[in-house]
Design a protein around this motif. Structure first.
Motif, PDB file in Angstrom:
ATOM      1  N   LEU A   9     -16.747 -25.371  18.760  1.00 12.19           N
ATOM      2  CA  LEU A   9     -16.445 -24.064  19.341  1.00 12.19           C
ATOM      3  C   LEU A   9     -15.087 -24.029  20.027  1.00 12.19           C
ATOM      4  CD1 LEU A   9     -19.924 -22.969  20.689  1.00 12.19           C
ATOM      5  CD2 LEU A   9     -18.722 -22.164  18.642  1.00 12.19           C
ATOM      6  N   GLU A  10     -14.572 -25.166  20.429  1.00 19.97           N
ATOM      7  CA  GLU A  10     -13.225 -25.184  21.016  1.00 19.97           C
ATOM      8  C   GLU A  10     -12.160 -24.840  19.979  1.00 19.97           C
ATOM      9  OE1 GLU A  10     -12.924 -28.918  23.067  1.00 19.97           O
ATOM     10  OE2 GLU A  10     -13.966 -28.140  24.822  1.00 19.97           O
ATOM     11  N   GLN A  11     -12.513 -24.890  18.702  1.00 18.84           N
ATOM     12  CA  GLN A  11     -11.590 -24.513  17.626  1.00 18.84           C
ATOM     13  C   GLN A  11     -11.564 -23.000  17.411  1.00 18.84           C
ATOM     14  OE1 GLN A  11     -12.636 -26.758  14.131  1.00 18.84           O
ATOM     15  NE2 GLN A  11     -12.922 -28.612  15.327  1.00 18.84           N
ATOM     16  N   PRO A  13     -14.295 -19.079  17.932  1.00 17.73           N
ATOM     17  CA  PRO A  13     -15.644 -18.529  17.929  1.00 17.73           C
ATOM     18  C   PRO A  13     -16.311 -18.686  16.567  1.00 17.73           C
ATOM     19  CG  PRO A  13     -14.011 -16.828  18.409  1.00 17.73           C
ATOM     20  CD  PRO A  13     -13.281 -18.088  18.159  1.00 17.73           C
ATOM     21  N   SER A  14     -17.621 -18.885  16.571  1.00 19.16           N
ATOM     22  CA  SER A  14     -18.362 -19.093  15.329  1.00 19.16           C
ATOM     23  C   SER A  14     -19.779 -18.562  15.455  1.00 19.16           C
ATOM     24  CB  SER A  14     -18.433 -20.583  15.006  1.00 19.16           C
ATOM     25  OG  SER A  14     -17.153 -21.119  14.842  1.00 19.16           O
ATOM     26  N   THR A  15     -20.369 -18.251  14.301  1.00 20.18           N
ATOM     27  CA  THR A  15     -21.763 -17.846  14.254  1.00 20.18           C
ATOM     28  C   THR A  15     -22.650 -19.092  14.242  1.00 20.18           C
ATOM     29  OG1 THR A  15     -21.860 -17.878  11.842  1.00 20.18           O
ATOM     30  CG2 THR A  15     -21.179 -15.800  12.879  1.00 20.18           C
ATOM     31  N   SER A  16     -23.935 -18.875  14.440  1.00 21.96           N
ATOM     32  CA  SER A  16     -24.883 -19.988  14.403  1.00 21.96           C
ATOM     33  C   SER A  16     -24.867 -20.670  13.035  1.00 21.96           C
ATOM     34  CB  SER A  16     -26.293 -19.478  14.722  1.00 21.96           C
ATOM     35  OG  SER A  16     -27.219 -20.534  14.640  1.00 21.96           O
ATOM     36  N   LYS A  17     -24.779 -19.891  11.976  1.00 19.48           N
ATOM     37  CA  LYS A  17     -24.744 -20.470  10.624  1.00 19.48           C
ATOM     38  C   LYS A  17     -23.504 -21.328  10.411  1.00 19.48           C
ATOM     39  CE  LYS A  17     -27.644 -17.139   8.370  1.00 19.48           C
ATOM     40  NZ  LYS A  17     -28.437 -17.340   7.199  1.00 19.48           N
ATOM     41  N   GLU A  18     -22.376 -20.900  10.941  1.00 20.34           N
ATOM     42  CA  GLU A  18     -21.150 -21.703  10.824  1.00 20.34           C
ATOM     43  C   GLU A  18     -21.286 -23.009  11.612  1.00 20.34           C
ATOM     44  OE1 GLU A  18     -17.980 -18.030  10.248  1.00 20.34           O
ATOM     45  OE2 GLU A  18     -18.493 -18.687  12.271  1.00 20.34           O
ATOM     46  N   ASN A  36     -28.948 -24.558  26.652  1.00 19.95           N
ATOM     47  CA  ASN A  36     -28.729 -25.576  27.685  1.00 19.95           C
ATOM     48  C   ASN A  36     -27.275 -25.645  28.141  1.00 19.95           C
ATOM     49  OD1 ASN A  36     -31.413 -26.288  27.653  1.00 19.95           O
ATOM     50  ND2 ASN A  36     -31.136 -27.949  26.197  1.00 19.95           N
ATOM     51  N   MET A  37     -26.346 -25.098  27.348  1.00 18.77           N
ATOM     52  CA  MET A  37     -24.921 -25.117  27.701  1.00 18.77           C
ATOM     53  C   MET A  37     -24.435 -23.731  28.114  1.00 18.77           C
ATOM     54  SD  MET A  37     -23.179 -27.616  24.853  1.00 18.77           S
ATOM     55  CE  MET A  37     -23.683 -26.664  23.435  1.00 18.77           C
ATOM     56  N   LYS A  38     -25.329 -22.920  28.698  1.00 15.87           N
ATOM     57  CA  LYS A  38     -24.974 -21.535  29.013  1.00 15.87           C
ATOM     58  C   LYS A  38     -23.789 -21.401  29.963  1.00 15.87           C
ATOM     59  CE  LYS A  38     -28.557 -21.333  32.469  1.00 15.87           C
ATOM     60  NZ  LYS A  38     -29.857 -20.815  32.794  1.00 15.87           N
ATOM     61  N   ASP A  39     -23.467 -22.450  30.723  1.00 15.66           N
ATOM     62  CA  ASP A  39     -22.305 -22.391  31.608  1.00 15.66           C
ATOM     63  C   ASP A  39     -21.019 -22.772  30.876  1.00 15.66           C
ATOM     64  OD1 ASP A  39     -23.251 -25.021  31.314  1.00 15.66           O
ATOM     65  OD2 ASP A  39     -22.344 -25.648  33.207  1.00 15.66           O
ATOM     66  N   ARG A  40     -21.107 -23.186  29.614  1.00 13.92           N
ATOM     67  CA  ARG A  40     -19.931 -23.612  28.852  1.00 13.92           C
ATOM     68  C   ARG A  40     -19.693 -22.788  27.597  1.00 13.92           C
ATOM     69  NH1 ARG A  40     -20.253 -29.785  27.789  1.00 13.92           N
ATOM     70  NH2 ARG A  40     -18.101 -29.400  27.199  1.00 13.92           N
ATOM     71  N   ILE A  41     -20.661 -21.931  27.238  1.00 11.22           N
ATOM     72  CA  ILE A  41     -20.567 -21.156  26.002  1.00 11.22           C
ATOM     73  C   ILE A  41     -20.907 -19.705  26.300  1.00 11.22           C
ATOM     74  CG2 ILE A  41     -21.582 -20.814  23.717  1.00 11.22           C
ATOM     75  CD1 ILE A  41     -22.010 -23.806  23.559  1.00 11.22           C
ATOM     76  N   ILE A  42     -20.147 -18.783  25.685  1.00 11.50           N
ATOM     77  CA  ILE A  42     -20.401 -17.354  25.835  1.00 11.50           C
ATOM     78  C   ILE A  42     -20.813 -16.794  24.472  1.00 11.50           C
ATOM     79  CG2 ILE A  42     -17.979 -16.759  25.452  1.00 11.50           C
ATOM     80  CD1 ILE A  42     -18.383 -14.397  27.359  1.00 11.50           C
ATOM     81  N   ALA A  43     -21.769 -15.875  24.485  1.00 13.73           N
ATOM     82  CA  ALA A  43     -22.194 -15.176  23.269  1.00 13.73           C
ATOM     83  C   ALA A  43     -21.466 -13.844  23.204  1.00 13.73           C
ATOM     84  CB  ALA A  43     -23.697 -14.961  23.280  1.00 13.73           C
ATOM     85  N   VAL A  44     -20.804 -13.582  22.076  1.00 13.70           N
ATOM     86  CA  VAL A  44     -20.034 -12.348  21.901  1.00 13.70           C
ATOM     87  C   VAL A  44     -20.646 -11.564  20.746  1.00 13.70           C
ATOM     88  CG1 VAL A  44     -17.761 -11.384  21.421  1.00 13.70           C
ATOM     89  CG2 VAL A  44     -17.956 -13.539  22.683  1.00 13.70           C
ATOM     90  N   PRO A  45     -21.300 -10.428  21.030  1.00 13.71           N
ATOM     91  CA  PRO A  45     -21.892  -9.640  19.953  1.00 13.71           C
ATOM     92  C   PRO A  45     -20.815  -9.013  19.070  1.00 13.71           C
ATOM     93  CG  PRO A  45     -22.480  -8.749  22.125  1.00 13.71           C
ATOM     94  CD  PRO A  45     -21.520  -9.866  22.334  1.00 13.71           C
ATOM     95  N   GLU A  46     -21.038  -9.095  17.763  1.00 13.51           N
ATOM     96  CA  GLU A  46     -20.161  -8.441  16.786  1.00 13.51           C
ATOM     97  C   GLU A  46     -21.043  -7.713  15.789  1.00 13.51           C
ATOM     98  OE1 GLU A  46     -17.338 -10.939  14.860  1.00 13.51           O
ATOM     99  OE2 GLU A  46     -16.153 -11.208  16.659  1.00 13.51           O
ATOM    100  N   ALA A  54     -16.443 -21.245  23.220  1.00 11.40           N
ATOM    101  CA  ALA A  54     -16.407 -22.183  24.342  1.00 11.40           C
ATOM    102  C   ALA A  54     -15.692 -21.545  25.521  1.00 11.40           C
ATOM    103  CB  ALA A  54     -15.686 -23.465  23.925  1.00 11.40           C
ATOM    104  N   MET A  55     -16.098 -21.941  26.715  1.00 11.16           N
ATOM    105  CA  MET A  55     -15.479 -21.440  27.942  1.00 11.16           C
ATOM    106  C   MET A  55     -14.811 -22.590  28.674  1.00 11.16           C
ATOM    107  SD  MET A  55     -16.716 -18.147  28.385  1.00 11.16           S
ATOM    108  CE  MET A  55     -16.976 -17.845  30.100  1.00 11.16           C
ATOM    109  N   ARG A  56     -13.868 -22.257  29.519  1.00  6.12           N
ATOM    110  CA  ARG A  56     -13.198 -23.239  30.364  1.00  6.12           C
ATOM    111  C   ARG A  56     -13.063 -22.694  31.767  1.00  6.12           C
ATOM    112  NH1 ARG A  56      -9.480 -27.142  27.558  1.00  6.12           N
ATOM    113  NH2 ARG A  56     -10.883 -27.799  25.916  1.00  6.12           N
ATOM    114  N   ASN A  57     -13.009 -23.584  32.750  1.00  7.15           N
ATOM    115  CA  ASN A  57     -12.756 -23.183  34.119  1.00  7.15           C
ATOM    116  C   ASN A  57     -11.322 -22.677  34.195  1.00  7.15           C
ATOM    117  OD1 ASN A  57     -11.737 -23.663  36.953  1.00  7.15           O
ATOM    118  ND2 ASN A  57     -13.932 -23.901  37.201  1.00  7.15           N
ATOM    119  N   ALA A  58     -11.144 -21.523  34.809  1.00  8.48           N
ATOM    120  CA  ALA A  58      -9.813 -20.920  34.872  1.00  8.48           C
ATOM    121  C   ALA A  58      -9.223 -21.064  36.267  1.00  8.48           C
ATOM    122  CB  ALA A  58      -9.887 -19.447  34.497  1.00  8.48           C
TER     123      ALA A  58
END
Length: 71
Positions: A9-11, A13-18, A36-46, A54-58
């Motif tokens: 995901l750091e590369q 955004p991707s779907t579950s299938k990808e 389990n990684m909800k503090d590191r990953i965001i779900a973006v509806p399309e 992937a998310m990072r501390n800003a």
């Protein structure tokens, strides 16, 4: 060595299938690990699909921002 979900995901955004194709994990395993990684990953509806990013501390302030920007 299998690719980790967060590394993939750091590369971008991707779907579950990808993610499944890249990691070789089942859909159920990916759903559980993303939950389990909800503090590191965001779900973006399309529309009817969801992409994960992937998310990072800003700025060391505790704020998270997606690595990929959507326009």
């Amino acid at each position: 060595m299998p690719l980790l979900i967060i590394d993939y995901l750091e590369q971008g955004p991707s779907t579950s299938k990808e993610i499944q194709a890249a990691t070789g994990l089942s859909q159920a395993t990916i759903a559980r690990r993303i939950r389990n990684m909800k503090d590191r990953i965001i779900a973006v509806p399309e529309g009817r699909t969801v992409k994960y990013a992937a998310m990072r501390n800003a700025f060391n302030s505790g704020n998270n921002i997606p690595l990929s920007i959507y326009y």
